[in-house]
Scaffold this motif. Structure first.
Motif, PDB file in Angstrom:
ATOM      1  N   THR A 172       0.823  -1.213   0.000  1.00 40.06           N
ATOM      2  CA  THR A 172       0.000   0.000   0.000  1.00 40.06           C
ATOM      3  C   THR A 172       0.859   1.266   0.000  1.00 40.06           C
ATOM      4  O   THR A 172       0.631   2.179   0.797  1.00 40.06           O
ATOM      5  CB  THR A 172      -0.971   0.008   1.205  1.00 40.06           C
ATOM      6  N   GLY A 173       1.817   1.318  -0.894  1.00 39.59           N
ATOM      7  CA  GLY A 173       2.650   2.498  -1.046  1.00 39.59           C
ATOM      8  C   GLY A 173       3.837   2.585  -0.122  1.00 39.59           C
ATOM      9  O   GLY A 173       4.610   3.547  -0.198  1.00 39.59           O
ATOM     10  N   HIS A 174       4.021   1.600   0.745  1.00 35.14           N
ATOM     11  CA  HIS A 174       5.158   1.591   1.669  1.00 35.14           C
ATOM     12  C   HIS A 174       6.196   0.571   1.197  1.00 35.14           C
ATOM     13  O   HIS A 174       5.846  -0.547   0.800  1.00 35.14           O
ATOM     14  CB  HIS A 174       4.706   1.252   3.083  1.00 35.14           C
ATOM     15  N   LEU A 175       7.463   0.944   1.268  1.00 35.39           N
ATOM     16  CA  LEU A 175       8.552   0.044   0.909  1.00 35.39           C
ATOM     17  C   LEU A 175       8.918  -0.823   2.099  1.00 35.39           C
ATOM     18  O   LEU A 175       9.100  -0.320   3.221  1.00 35.39           O
ATOM     19  CB  LEU A 175       9.768   0.855   0.469  1.00 35.39           C
ATOM     20  N   ARG A 176       9.032  -2.128   1.870  1.00 33.63           N
ATOM     21  CA  ARG A 176       9.506  -3.070   2.883  1.00 33.63           C
ATOM     22  C   ARG A 176      10.710  -3.826   2.326  1.00 33.63           C
ATOM     23  O   ARG A 176      10.835  -4.007   1.114  1.00 33.63           O
ATOM     24  CB  ARG A 176       8.411  -4.089   3.248  1.00 33.63           C
ATOM     25  N   ALA A 177      11.562  -4.294   3.210  1.00 31.36           N
ATOM     26  CA  ALA A 177      12.706  -5.112   2.800  1.00 31.36           C
ATOM     27  C   ALA A 177      13.042  -6.078   3.925  1.00 31.36           C
ATOM     28  O   ALA A 177      12.841  -5.778   5.107  1.00 31.36           O
ATOM     29  CB  ALA A 177      13.916  -4.242   2.466  1.00 31.36           C
ATOM     30  N   ALA A 178      13.547  -7.248   3.555  1.00 24.76           N
ATOM     31  CA  ALA A 178      13.895  -8.271   4.538  1.00 24.76           C
ATOM     32  C   ALA A 178      15.087  -9.066   4.039  1.00 24.76           C
ATOM     33  O   ALA A 178      15.349  -9.139   2.829  1.00 24.76           O
ATOM     34  CB  ALA A 178      12.700  -9.197   4.793  1.00 24.76           C
ATOM     35  N   VAL A 184      14.289 -11.525   8.454  1.00 24.10           N
ATOM     36  CA  VAL A 184      14.419 -10.389   9.359  1.00 24.10           C
ATOM     37  C   VAL A 184      14.079  -9.127   8.588  1.00 24.10           C
ATOM     38  O   VAL A 184      14.697  -8.832   7.558  1.00 24.10           O
ATOM     39  CB  VAL A 184      15.841 -10.292   9.949  1.00 24.10           C
ATOM     40  N   LEU A 185      13.099  -8.403   9.065  1.00 19.36           N
ATOM     41  CA  LEU A 185      12.681  -7.171   8.417  1.00 19.36           C
ATOM     42  C   LEU A 185      13.736  -6.098   8.639  1.00 19.36           C
ATOM     43  O   LEU A 185      14.215  -5.890   9.755  1.00 19.36           O
ATOM     44  CB  LEU A 185      11.342  -6.722   9.001  1.00 19.36           C
ATOM     45  N   LEU A 186      14.134  -5.400   7.583  1.00 22.15           N
ATOM     46  CA  LEU A 186      15.127  -4.335   7.691  1.00 22.15           C
ATOM     47  C   LEU A 186      14.457  -3.033   8.132  1.00 22.15           C
ATOM     48  O   LEU A 186      13.377  -2.694   7.643  1.00 22.15           O
ATOM     49  CB  LEU A 186      15.831  -4.132   6.357  1.00 22.15           C
TER      50      LEU A 186
END
Length: 372
Positions: free
Chosen positions: A322-328, A336-338
């Motif tokens: 929803t428009g948010h950047l995630r990285a793991a 592990v979520l960054l």
């Protein structure tokens, strides 16, 4: 409340935000003019990041630009890279070629013309090669419009292509294209002509043998398939569908190869509850091994996954929610979520092939991070 949040994150296969160690380091902003949409990252032979992006030009079209990070600032590599400056650049990808040379691939059309062009260009340290040299041009009625490229050890591009012009096929099929004697030559089909196939991704091992991941099915129910080329040039299907639920709605398969040539694949898959989530599996040599459960959060639909492998061979993943950047990052046992800074209107994420750099357009400006 804190305990409930922890249980929710563990159930989704992710550590809590901030539990991934040091925060990524945001790099200086690149010289973007206009509203940016897509990004693509590579590293050159020295390990220095090279960034490409599309941004709206003065005529409202999407123009392609590139820059290299040097002495703490981004140095433009050429000007507008579009073959036609009034045309639109799309489907942007960065690859490394022989000796670490950076290549870009992109689609381009005027929005009105009847020809769809896919263009590829390499940076030789001084200039970009002529994108028209290896261009693939198709009439829009059979262009397919989904493709992937990589660069062989001899410096020649190769492609995986969605072809809509195969007689007797149910719909589009996926096939390789090879550059031979100055022209693109279609090679045998990788997909079943009785089913629709599209959205290929392509990677090469050190010897230049190809692996292709793609979608196959009837559009509403799809399977993620992977085929790999052996030393004799024969293509082998690696196991069965990767989907957690075969025949589910799937999208956006992305592929990376470990040092031994074994593939790691990520994709979007709709769960029974109706949300699209990110999954990852790796090939063990005999079967597809899921890397944990869905990586993205439950109850939220994900899109635009991108995948890289760290120098240690661990997958690094980024996606949008929803428009948010995630990285793991995969630790070898879990995801592990960054701890990324907040983004609000993100699009076009990309990772460098070594997983060290992450870029995204956030509200039309490009942001780049060095990952710990």
């Amino acid at each position: 409340m804190r305990r409930a949040l922890a249980l929710l994150c563990l159930a989704s296969g992710l550590a809590l935000a901030g539990g991934g160690g040091p925060a990524p380091t945001e790099l200086p902003p690149p010289p973007v003019t206009g509203r940016a949409e897509l990004t693509a990252l590579a590293v050159d032979a020295s390990g220095t990041p090279v960034l490409a992006w599309t941004a709206q030009g003065t005529e409202g079209n999407r123009r392609l630009h590139a820059a290299r990070l040097a002495a703490g600032a981004w140095t433009p590599l050429g000007g507008v890279l579009n073959e036609g400056r009034s045309f639109n650049a799309a489907q942007l990808t960065a690859r490394n070629g022989a000796g670490g040379q950076v290549w870009l691939g992109w689609a381009e059309d005027s929005g009105q013309a009847h020809v769809d062009s896919y263009l590829m260009s390499g940076w030789d340290g001084q200039a970009w090669s002529d994108p028209a040299h290896y261009a693939v041009r198709r009439n829009l009625s059979d262009a397919g419009r989904s493709r992937a490229f990589a660069v062989l050890p001899d410096g020649t591009p190769t492609l995986a292509w969605t072809d809509l012009g195969v007689r007797g096929a149910y719909a589009g099929v996926v096939r390789p294209l090879a550059w031979q004697a100055g022209t693109w030559v279609p090679q045998p089909l990788l997909s079943d002509p009785a089913r629709a196939a599209f959205s290929p991704d392509l990677a090469l091992n050190r010897a230049g043998r190809r692996t292709v991941a793609f979608l196959e099915g009837d559009f509403a129910t799809m399977n993620v398939r992977v085929r790999q080329e052996d030393p004799s040039g024969h293509w082998t299907t690696l196991g069965g569908p990767l989907n957690r639920h075969p025949g589910s709605f799937t999208a956006a398969p992305r592929l990376a190869l470990a040092a031994d040539g074994s593939p790691v694949v990520t994709w979007i898959e709709e769960e029974p509850a109706g949300h699209d989530r990110v999954n990852v599996s790796r090939w063990t040599g005999t079967r597809w091994q899921p890397l944990g459960g869905p990586v993205s959060r439950p109850g939220v639909s994900a899109e635009a996954p991108v995948l890289a492998l760290s120098r240690a061979g661990h997958p690094v993943l980024a996606w949008l929610e929803t428009g948010h950047l995630r990285a793991a990052r995969w630790t070898g046992t879990d995801w592990v979520l960054l701890p990324l800074p907040a983004t609000h209107d993100a699009s076009g994420p990309s990772l460098s092939p070594d997983g060290r750099y992450l870029a995204v357009s956030d509200g039309g400006r490009v942001r780049v991070w060095r990952l710990p």
